[in-house]
Design an enzyme around this catalytic site. Sequence first.
Site, PDB file in Angstrom:
ATOM      1  N   GLY A   1       3.331 -14.987   8.166  1.00  0.00           N
ATOM      2  CA  GLY A   1       4.620 -14.401   7.820  1.00  0.00           C
ATOM      3  C   GLY A   1       5.198 -15.075   6.598  1.00  0.00           C
ATOM      4  O   GLY A   1       5.971 -16.006   6.702  1.00  0.00           O
TER       5      GLY A   1
ATOM      6  N   SER B   1       0.823  -1.202   0.000  1.00  0.00           N
ATOM      7  CA  SER B   1       0.000   0.000   0.000  1.00  0.00           C
ATOM      8  C   SER B   1       0.859   1.254   0.000  1.00  0.00           C
ATOM      9  O   SER B   1       0.549   2.237  -0.683  1.00  0.00           O
ATOM     10  CB  SER B   1      -0.883   0.024   1.250  1.00  0.00           C
ATOM     11  OG  SER B   1      -1.603  -1.175   1.339  1.00  0.00           O
TER      12      SER B   1
ATOM     13  N   ASP C   1       2.554  -8.356  10.238  1.00  0.00           N
ATOM     14  CA  ASP C   1       3.839  -9.022  10.026  1.00  0.00           C
ATOM     15  C   ASP C   1       5.038  -8.265  10.579  1.00  0.00           C
ATOM     16  O   ASP C   1       6.111  -8.815  10.675  1.00  0.00           O
ATOM     17  CB  ASP C   1       4.092  -9.176   8.528  1.00  0.00           C
ATOM     18  CG  ASP C   1       3.432 -10.413   8.002  1.00  0.00           C
ATOM     19  OD1 ASP C   1       2.906 -11.175   8.829  1.00  0.00           O
ATOM     20  OD2 ASP C   1       3.437 -10.601   6.786  1.00  0.00           O
TER      21      ASP C   1
ATOM     22  N   MET D   1      -6.887  -6.926  40.227  1.00  0.00           N
ATOM     23  CA  MET D   1      -6.898  -7.551  38.902  1.00  0.00           C
ATOM     24  C   MET D   1      -5.857  -6.894  37.995  1.00  0.00           C
ATOM     25  O   MET D   1      -5.390  -7.489  37.041  1.00  0.00           O
ATOM     26  CB  MET D   1      -8.279  -7.505  38.276  1.00  0.00           C
ATOM     27  CG  MET D   1      -8.948  -6.160  38.213  1.00  0.00           C
ATOM     28  SD  MET D   1      -8.757  -5.217  36.708  1.00  0.00           S
ATOM     29  CE  MET D   1      -8.945  -6.378  35.465  1.00  0.00           C
TER      30      MET D   1
ATOM     31  N   SER E   1       0.275  -3.572   9.716  1.00  0.00           N
ATOM     32  CA  SER E   1       0.569  -4.880   9.137  1.00  0.00           C
ATOM     33  C   SER E   1       0.939  -5.782  10.283  1.00  0.00           C
ATOM     34  O   SER E   1       1.785  -5.433  11.091  1.00  0.00           O
ATOM     35  CB  SER E   1       1.751  -4.747   8.180  1.00  0.00           C
ATOM     36  OG  SER E   1       2.402  -5.978   8.047  1.00  0.00           O
TER      37      SER E   1
HETATM   38  P1  ADP Z   1      -0.094  -4.531   1.927  1.00  0.00           P
HETATM   39  O1  ADP Z   1      -0.296  -3.060   1.860  1.00  0.00           O
HETATM   40  O2  ADP Z   1      -0.706  -5.116   3.149  1.00  0.00           O
HETATM   41  O3  ADP Z   1       1.306  -4.920   1.692  1.00  0.00           O
HETATM   42  P2  ADP Z   1      -0.777  -5.306  -0.808  1.00  0.00           P
HETATM   43  O4  ADP Z   1       0.616  -5.573  -1.178  1.00  0.00           O
HETATM   44  O5  ADP Z   1      -1.833  -6.243  -1.251  1.00  0.00           O
HETATM   45  O6  ADP Z   1      -0.976  -5.154   0.764  1.00  0.00           O
HETATM   46  O7  ADP Z   1      -1.158  -3.856  -1.351  1.00  0.00           O
HETATM   47  C1  ADP Z   1      -2.417  -3.306  -1.158  1.00  0.00           C
HETATM   48  C2  ADP Z   1      -2.811  -2.484  -2.355  1.00  0.00           C
HETATM   49  O8  ADP Z   1      -1.867  -1.440  -2.569  1.00  0.00           O
HETATM   50  C3  ADP Z   1      -2.844  -3.249  -3.652  1.00  0.00           C
HETATM   51  O9  ADP Z   1      -4.045  -3.964  -3.812  1.00  0.00           O
HETATM   52  C4  ADP Z   1      -2.707  -2.147  -4.656  1.00  0.00           C
HETATM   53  O10 ADP Z   1      -3.931  -1.496  -4.864  1.00  0.00           O
HETATM   54  C5  ADP Z   1      -1.761  -1.193  -3.968  1.00  0.00           C
HETATM   55  N1  ADP Z   1      -0.384  -1.450  -4.425  1.00  0.00           N
HETATM   56  C6  ADP Z   1       0.474  -2.365  -3.964  1.00  0.00           C
HETATM   57  N2  ADP Z   1       1.637  -2.313  -4.635  1.00  0.00           N
HETATM   58  C7  ADP Z   1       1.507  -1.350  -5.546  1.00  0.00           C
HETATM   59  C8  ADP Z   1       2.346  -0.803  -6.570  1.00  0.00           C
HETATM   60  N3  ADP Z   1       3.587  -1.261  -6.774  1.00  0.00           N
HETATM   61  N4  ADP Z   1       1.860   0.191  -7.326  1.00  0.00           N
HETATM   62  C9  ADP Z   1       0.635   0.666  -7.128  1.00  0.00           C
HETATM   63  N5  ADP Z   1      -0.215   0.207  -6.204  1.00  0.00           N
HETATM   64  C10 ADP Z   1       0.205  -0.789  -5.423  1.00  0.00           C
END
Ligand code: ADP
Length: 777
Positions: free
Chosen positions: A217, A129, A174, A660, A172
């Site tokens: 993870g 994200s 993780d 408690m 997150s």
């Molecule tokens: P997280 O944010 O938990 O790592 P994701 O990797 O699934 O989750 O990313 C969430 C969203 O962020 C994706 O569905 C997409 O819309 C956007 N996103 C992720 N990577 C990119 C990227 N390289 N370019 C543009 N948008 C991205």
Amino acid sequence: GDQDHSDITTDTRKLFEDLSGAGKSIGVLTSGGDAQGMNAAVRAVVRMGIYVGAKVYFIHEGYQGMVDGGDNIEEASWESVSSMLQVGGTVIGSARCKEFRSHEGRLKAAHQLVLRGITNLCVIGGDGSLTGANLFREEWSGLLEELVRQGLIDEEAAQNNSELHIVGMVGSIDNDFCGTDMTIGTDSALHRIIEVVDAIMTTAQSHQRTFVLEVMGRHCGYLALVSALACGADWVLIPEMPPEDGWEEHMCQKLSENRADKKRLNIIIVAEGAIDCHNKPITTNHIKELVVSCLGFDTRVTILGHVQRGGTPSAFDRILASRMGVEAVLALLEASDSTPACVVSLCGNQAVRLPLMECVQMVSAYVSLIFCRSFENNLNTYKLLSYHKADSELPNSSFNVAVLNVGAPAAGMNAAVRSAVRVGIKEGHKMFAVNDGFEGFYKGQIKEITWGDVAGWTGQGGSILGTKRTLPAKHLDKIAEQIRIHNINALLVIGGFEAFECLLQLYEARTSHEDFCIPMCVLPATISNNVPGTDLSIGADTSLNAIVETCDRIKQSASGTKRRVFIIETMGGYCGYLASVGGLAAGADTVYIYEEPFDIRDLQSNVEHLTEKMKTGIQRGLVLRNENSNENFTTDFIYQLYSEEGKGVFDCRKNVLGHMQQGGAPSPFDRNFGTKIAAKAIQWISRKLKESYKNGKVFANTEDTACLLGMRRRTMAFQPVVQLKDETDFAHRIPKEQWWLKLRPLMKILAKYKTSYDVSDSGQLEPVTRVRPKKAD
Ligand code: ADP
Ligand code: ADP
């Protein structure tokens, strides 16, 4: 030492009153996988945003809502984030959005934002994200030009929205984001894992079983590693540390050794993405088959899955997310075209801002996460505590180190003792356990304690060694005698304010008793968190969780009834930490503490404030009162005052939380904090022993050999107890300066009070690398 206090110079001092959000619009979204605590972050962004006069918009369903626009982008009101602090997941919705990965998608999203004049974005999500957010900002001016060319917006709109400011918060479970110590949701996920492990332990104890536990993870073993640390697992497998060939035999040998050590239960923790050194996945079933075929142990596999994302957010995550949310708004208000998009985070206990781009690049370049500070610390500590070498392989220091607990019990004390004992043994010392604090010490209740004796102590509440409040001053001769009898060369005291006082007394008695001229260290462990020289003490987090859980329940008990205000009394002596920080995490309206004196006018305005709030559709009020906040304005008094003044608008109930707050199984944070801080203390003791060993004798009489190890902002620091004297209010048993008082305005803002907020301590932008460990001394 801690150099960070000098960070605040006059030119970086910002006046909160000068920061205005008038005319600005902030969009807030949660994206990617959900995490507990995201709601607390959203609530803080919304309320802080409104407080500074900005408009705040929810962007529902993550980037998808931004691309689609329409009802997905909705203006938020103060009340619209009521009652979401305690809710897990994300109320405004999160989604994965394919479209946003494409230029077309981002063009649509830009269009939607320009239509509403939103040029400030607060993105709460994982590395994906935030990568997307970064790309979006880089493309922004190009996207606007394109929108103008296509006739979708006019020149003027493009002008007015020419700068897009972005602030990220890492949500997150993780903890897979380089540069931050803790991400929103990780602590809650650890709570879920530890709850399961504790439950499994009770059944497995009775059957002599081996449990293989898979935790989330895919690329990051943080959860696996930290939960292994928190439950004293026998073996852990994580993607960052593929085991060498032959690990199977090594692991089985370890398991059988532990079993022979009368351990009835083995736990193996496996991260989802665990691999061997040939990049081949290591599955839980493979491990099970291995254990069954090699050792014939009864073995069960448990895969935790989404349980880890479930449940309510922990106190830590709520506080972290609330602090970050407020920081994010501050960062947006200060952002200009020349400042890079940033991620707000905590490093130790200090708010920091990191350039989003650098963080993202570090993750995408897959710089091994092992270099991250907290990860590395955890890994080293785990290794230190998990393998028992044969005695013959150990160095022999021929030093004797005694460990004792002092004061009231606090959750996590046992984890600290276990860690101290094991690290001490590994350093070659002979470790001695003292029962019942200094009372036991002078009576000679001192015995050698071995590696196996402390097995399983991490998860136990209370104090297994036994703890007493007795101070040593009246028994100096007898204590000195015991030191001679057992030839004790160093002392580790784990406890609260009394532990600090004890060490001070022993230090001051060095002139009359040479026996006390040995390295001595105190580790802060008390639920009250009132020990000078440290921001946090072992046990406070467990207690906060108990308070917050109870407040949640109490609030919920009244759902379906009329408007109601709860008056809740917390412990802490004269220290308002539990009340204030618990109040922040539980969403209190008012918190009464000793440190911030209040009079009848304050009480009146608080009651009126609550009455006004109740007229806006909010139905619950929560008022916390520290037990010693005021001699005359007692909990009963406040209860009666609110009852009388609230007549016709709300009714009141009161609760005194009592003991408690002290009990229960230690939280993951306290287990790990206790474990790590004790390991550090013993390593310091070893160093001091070496330095002060001359002519066949340990002799340490300098200030820096009687220290308290505490967390100060972002570093762990050993501070001579005698130097801490000036910082201490002995009459009230609190430090003269307490960092968390700065969180009180934040709590008030989130409860709709007008207040001044000291922003001089807010995060400064710094490169990612600075977050790496600094040596404490
Ligand atoms: P997280 O944010 O938990 O790592 P994701 O990797 O699934 O989750 O990313 C969430 C969203 O962020 C994706 O569905 C997409 O819309 C956007 N996103 C992720 N990577 C990119 C990227 N390289 N370019 C543009 N948008 C991205
Ligand atoms: P919070 O920030 O904790 O949500 P608020 O000041 O918004 O606090 O509201 C105080 C409490 O009032 C909430 O935590 C919630 O328990 C309760 N509350 C708010 N709105 C409602 C409602 N419509 N019905 C029942 N309870 C409500």
